[in-house]
Design a protein around this motif. Structure first.
Motif: not given
Length: 760
Positions: A208-209, A228-229, A259-261, A265-266
């Motif tokens: 994660a950035p 996840s799909g 940032g939330v996306i 994903w993290d």
């Protein structure tokens, strides 16, 4: 830097589906049109830059026979053929081709309109020009026209011109809206960013950035469904900014959403709670998809009562069917559901007076800046509905130029012409009968080679000759409804049923209330039918219903777990199946279940019918239905349907005149099954790339008045379009007859024609 001035009849600013539809509509009516868009691609929120699927009146299958026709409908059907996988890049080109094939339309991409010259007092402003900057080309262009359309979404042109507008939520008292807050508040529907994922088939790590937001410190994991799909618009609820200024704070909103996306994903990749080892993040949007900002004020403001009660307007020019869809101002951080939705029991009308400015004399608008309250806007804002508004506004703009009048002048002096022009172009509108004095078909006697005279869904035998298939047996554990047209009366309904033990089946007939509605609203008659125990047999329900005017009815089979009916497909023309249970496939949404539309969904058995036979014979699919107007189910199917086609035998629909007539063109509207939802990015998949109900091979013939044989003026194969226009050669002369000859369909058993017109 280069400067230039471009003059046109109509200038449309904004290249979303509202602007595209407006510009194309005006260009097709012969006006010189300019379409200006500040992005490199068309489509607005539906483009590959944002990637929101195009929703409209079908409301993901909740509304019935509600898919938009006209320009939006063309793009839907074309995308279904070109782009069955729902690639957003392919959709860009469907929209671009729709614009570029119009020879009267000039397109200016990457051109940001930021200056407007307007004159006159506050209550009678007039736009003289708008100026836009094309960054990559370093060109400053001033656009001059007598009529302008603001399709920017944010209402920027109107704002710069001094047009009156609304921001935020009105109070309950102002329009009597139950869902409005007690006092006005400056809150909005928020903006959204989306993302796409991809399975690479091997493990992929994710670091994660620093800009990623830790969503475990927010309410998101507890209050939103994360899978996840899922990707794309499944994550419509990644929404924020409703408590800020959607425009002023656009950059801050984008950063928060991104940032939330990254945090989601993290969470998916690294929390250990998901099967996501092989997934990678393929794409993140960087242009926030805005839902709401300025709503320009017109001569009429659409409000909650108009949507819920389905107000009938004398100037109805478009329609919607999406729910009143209200999102919390806190967006993704709200503790409750991501949206609260309330449906009308059928499609609702949008009046023309909501599409032009109350105080800028030459300004029309369409899309997210429609004249509506915050509550009504929640139902009118979706993109296919915006496109419907756009076609109406663009048509009105063309008529303004033709008659040298203002948008308000069209309402006061040319309203019938506007509505009839929209009908002629198969625009998405409801309740408009064909009164066009230039349609010669209205003066003709209409006949056909054959007609479907019995409303029935027969049992279709399997290929091995055995008609029985356990999949087709449906236990009546819930009420079922059979929607069918009644013209002129209904006496009996025969049903193929079986029973575990001697039983009684209750059968009721309901009228639907409004002509466009397909819900059991008012009980008209009922009976009980004895069903003996045993295998399948036909039983007859005597349910006399003879309405004053042709209309739809819903035959309700009340639940009886001891009784089973048979199902078949495809659906006959004018028939649908309702299931009496609430159906909600999005757990992030809270849907009001008080409405009949929600209580009786079609989705569980869409495309399938109970095996039945209704009596007596019907006029609902008679040849003259193809000259009545409406163009969609409105108290009945409003189309001609032949008998089942036989190989080697053509079916035809014919017009005969008592006196010779001289026509300019023949217009044909074919049935492309408006009950089927077509979705640009295929959130809901439809397997047919071409609608089976469309006529495939046909020819148009005319019979000259001076005698002789039929003359073929058009011979088409592999048709996949709904509206076809065929010019009549100048040397064909006056006519005494015309006919449409159907050789084959794209799969349907019958030839189906919605409209046959000969325009003078």
């Amino acid at each position: 830097m280069r400067t230039q001035t471009v003059e046109a009849d109509v200038v449309v600013v904004g290249g979303g589906l509202a602007g595209v539809s407006a510009a194309v509509a005006a260009a097709r009516l012969g006006r010189q049109v300019v379409l200006v868009n500040n992005r490199p691609v068309l489509g607005g929120n539906s483009s590959s830059e944002v990637r929101v699927w195009v929703c409209g009146a079908t409301a993901h299958g909740n509304q019935r026979w509600a898919r938009e026709t006209g320009i939006v409908g063309e793009m839907y059907v074309e995308n279904q053929y070109r782009n069955p996988e729902g690639n957003p890049v392919y959709w860009d080109d469907v929209v671009l081709d729709t614009v570029r094939r119009e020879e009267n339309l000039r397109l200016f991409l990457n051109t940001d309109v930021r200056e407007v010259v307007a004159t006159g007092p506050d209550d009678a402003r007039r736009i003289e020009s708008v100026t836009g900057w094309t960054m990559g080309s370093e060109i400053l262009t001033t656009f001059v026209a007598p009529v302008f359309l603001d399709c920017t979404g944010d209402g920027l042109v109107g704002h710069l011109a001094g047009a009156r507008y609304r921001l935020g939520k009105e109070s309950q008292a102002e329009f009597g809206e139950e869902w409005a807050p007690p006092e006005p508040v400056r809150e909005f529907l928020g903006s959204t960013l989306l993302f796409y994922t991809k399975d690479l088939g091997h493990p992929v790590k994710y670091v994660a950035p620093e800009s990623a937001i830790d969503i475990t410190t927010t309410p998101i994991p507890m209050n939103r469904v994360i899978r996840s799909g899922d990707s794309g618009a499944h994550y419509w609820w990644i929404e924020w900014g409703g408590e800020l200024d959607i425009v002023d704070d656009n950059e801050r909103i984008r950063d928060e959403l991104r940032g939330v996306i990254l945090g989601i994903w993290d969470y998916i990749k690294n929390s250990g709670k998901f099967d996501a080892e092989n997934l990678t993040l393929e794409w993140i949007g960087n242009v926030p998809g805005k839902r709401e900002y300025r709503r320009l004020i017109g001569d009429y403001t659409l409000h909650q009562g108009d949507v819920v009660d389905q107000t009938v307007f004398d100037d109805g020019v478009a329609f919607g069917g999406w729910s009143i869809d209200l999102h919390p101002a806190q967006g993704m951080y709200a503790e409750g559901a991501g949206a609260l939705q309330r449906f009308s029991d059928g499609v609702f009308e949008i009046p023309y007076r909501s599409l032009y400015s109350v105080n800028v004399d030459n300004l029309l608008f369409a899309g997210r800046d429609v004249s509506a309250t915050h509550i009504a806007f929640g139902a009118a804002r979706v993109m296919a509905t915006c496109g419907a508004m756009g076609q109406a506004a663009g048509t009105a703009a063309a008529l303004c130029v033709e008659h040298g009048t203002t948008p308000r002048g069209i309402y006061t002096d040319h309203l019938d012409e506007l509505r009839q022009t929209l009908l002629r172009w198969d625009a998405p509108a409801v309740g408009i009968a064909n009164t066009d004095p230039h349609d010669l078909a209205r003066r003709a006697a209409v006949t056909a080679s054959s007609t479907t005279t019995r409303i029935a869904a027969p049992l279709v035998e399997q290929l091995d000759g055995d008609p029985y298939d356990a999949y087709d047996v449906y236990d009546l554990d819930v009420d079922l409804g059979i929607v069918l047209p009644v013209d002129p009366r209904l006496d009996t309904v025969e049903l193929l049923v079986s029973a575990r033990r001697d039983s009684t089946l209750s059968v009721e007939v309901f009228s639907t209330g409004k002509p466009q509605n397909v819900v059991p609203a008012h009980l008209e008659t009922k009976t009980d039918v004895v069903v003996p125990a045993g295998d399948e047999r036909w039983v007859t329900a005597h349910v006399p219903f003879a309405p004053d005017v042709p209309q739809n009815a819903v035959v309700v089979l009340r639940a009886n777990p001891d009784v089973a009916v048979r199902l078949t497909s495809p659906l006959p023309a004018g028939v649908l199946t309702l299931v009496h249970r609430v159906d909600n496939d999005d757990q992030n949404v809270q849907i009001s279940s008080e409405e009949l539309l929600v209580q009786w969904p079609t989705k569980p058995l869409r495309g399938r019918s109970v095996v039945f036979r209704a009596g007596p014979d019907t006029h609902a699919l008679a040849p003259e239905r193809a000259t009545s107007g409406y163009h969609r189910n409105h108290g009945g199917p409003h189309l001609w349907a032949s008998s089942p086609m036989v190989t080697g035998r053509d079916e035809w629909l014919r017009l005969d005149w008592d006196e010779p007539v001289t026509g300019r063109e023949v217009r044909v509207v074919f049935d492309d099954d408006l009950d089927v939802e077509l979705n640009t990015l295929h959130h809901h998949r439809t397997p047919d790339e071409i609608m089976p109900t469309l006529v495939k091979d046909y020819r148009v013939e005319v019979l000259p008045a001076d005698g002789g044989a039929w003359v073929t003026v058009a011979d088409e194969t592999d048709n996949r379009w709904r509206l076809r226009t065929h010019p009549l050669p100048a040397d064909v002369g006056p006519l005494r007859a015309a006919r449409l000859v159907v050789r084959s369909t794209n799969g349907a058993a019958q030839a189906r024609v919605v409209a046959l017109r000969v325009q003078e």
